[in-house]
Design a protein around this motif. Structure first.
Motif, PDB file in Angstrom:
ATOM      1  N   SER A  47       0.822  -1.216   0.000  1.00  0.00           N
ATOM      2  CA  SER A  47       0.000   0.000   0.000  1.00  0.00           C
ATOM      3  C   SER A  47       0.851   1.258   0.000  1.00  0.00           C
ATOM      4  CB  SER A  47      -0.961   0.004   1.195  1.00  0.00           C
ATOM      5  OG  SER A  47      -0.273   0.265   2.400  1.00  0.00           O
ATOM      6  N   ARG A  48       2.061   1.162   0.498  1.00  0.00           N
ATOM      7  CA  ARG A  48       2.934   2.336   0.568  1.00  0.00           C
ATOM      8  C   ARG A  48       3.936   2.410  -0.580  1.00  0.00           C
ATOM      9  NH1 ARG A  48       1.360   0.485   5.223  1.00  0.00           N
ATOM     10  NH2 ARG A  48       0.669   1.915   6.822  1.00  0.00           N
ATOM     11  N   HIS A  49       4.366   1.240  -1.070  1.00  0.00           N
ATOM     12  CA  HIS A  49       5.454   1.226  -2.054  1.00  0.00           C
ATOM     13  C   HIS A  49       5.152   0.357  -3.269  1.00  0.00           C
ATOM     14  CE1 HIS A  49       7.934   3.166   0.968  1.00  0.00           C
ATOM     15  NE2 HIS A  49       7.584   2.240   1.824  1.00  0.00           N
ATOM     16  N   GLY A  50       3.919  -0.090  -3.436  1.00  0.00           N
ATOM     17  CA  GLY A  50       3.569  -1.021  -4.505  1.00  0.00           C
ATOM     18  C   GLY A  50       3.834  -0.521  -5.906  1.00  0.00           C
ATOM     19  N   HIS A  51       3.812   0.786  -6.079  1.00  0.00           N
ATOM     20  CA  HIS A  51       4.058   1.356  -7.404  1.00  0.00           C
ATOM     21  C   HIS A  51       5.465   1.061  -7.909  1.00  0.00           C
ATOM     22  CE1 HIS A  51       5.554   4.333  -4.554  1.00  0.00           C
ATOM     23  NE2 HIS A  51       6.362   4.748  -5.511  1.00  0.00           N
ATOM     24  N   GLU A  52       6.345   0.613  -7.018  1.00  0.00           N
ATOM     25  CA  GLU A  52       7.740   0.360  -7.368  1.00  0.00           C
ATOM     26  C   GLU A  52       7.971  -1.030  -7.942  1.00  0.00           C
ATOM     27  OE1 GLU A  52      10.173   1.289  -3.948  1.00  0.00           O
ATOM     28  OE2 GLU A  52       8.873   2.967  -3.431  1.00  0.00           O
ATOM     29  N   VAL A  53       6.979  -1.908  -7.852  1.00  0.00           N
ATOM     30  CA  VAL A  53       7.124  -3.309  -8.250  1.00  0.00           C
ATOM     31  C   VAL A  53       5.864  -3.769  -8.992  1.00  0.00           C
ATOM     32  CG1 VAL A  53       8.692  -3.903  -6.341  1.00  0.00           C
ATOM     33  CG2 VAL A  53       6.210  -4.099  -6.027  1.00  0.00           C
TER      34      VAL A  53
END
Length: 133
Positions: free
Chosen positions: A77-83
């Motif tokens: 939810s915090r960093h999912g855009h990175e993977v």
């Protein structure tokens, strides 16, 4: 100090309060900031899931060796855009609850095997064990 008409004495803390992330530090110190060590481990595993394969939230936690599906979800939810976040699914085979339609669309584009209903991943064929296969 008076609380609800009762005299309450403050208690000195001997250690920090328990974290809602079970001490795994899934949250960044600054929102949108650098991922914590645990979050980095989770993101590294997710980044290695090949196209056409998936892991459940619980699978990722088990692979990392600590945490739970919920803590993996907190990282995403915090960093999912990175993977490739869409390659992490619920244990039912449904896509990410925050964007289930987009997740299934991306999984189809990856060539991920779906069940006949077209709404869920066929985990018996698509589940990745982290073994490079």
């Amino acid at each position: 100090m008076l609380i609800a008409g009762l005299l309450v004495q403050p208690v000195a803390r001997t250690r920090p309060p328990e974290s809602v992330s079970a001490g795994l530090a899934t949250r960044s110190v600054i929102v949108g900031g650098t991922p914590t060590a645990y979050a980095t481990e989770v993101l590294d595993v997710i980044a290695r899931i090949p196209a056409g394969k998936v892991m459940t939230y619980g699978d990722v936690a088990e692979y990392v060796g600590r945490g739970s599906g919920r803590s993996v979800g907190a990282v995403l939810s915090r960093h999912g855009h990175e993977v490739p976040w869409h390659r992490v699914v619920l244990s039912t085979g449904h896509g990410n609850p925050a964007g289930p339609v987009e997740a299934i669309t991306r999984l189809r584009a990856d060539g991920t095997p779906l069940l006949p209903d077209g709404e869920r991943v066929d985990l018996s064929r698509a589940r990745w064990a982290g073994d490079g296969a």
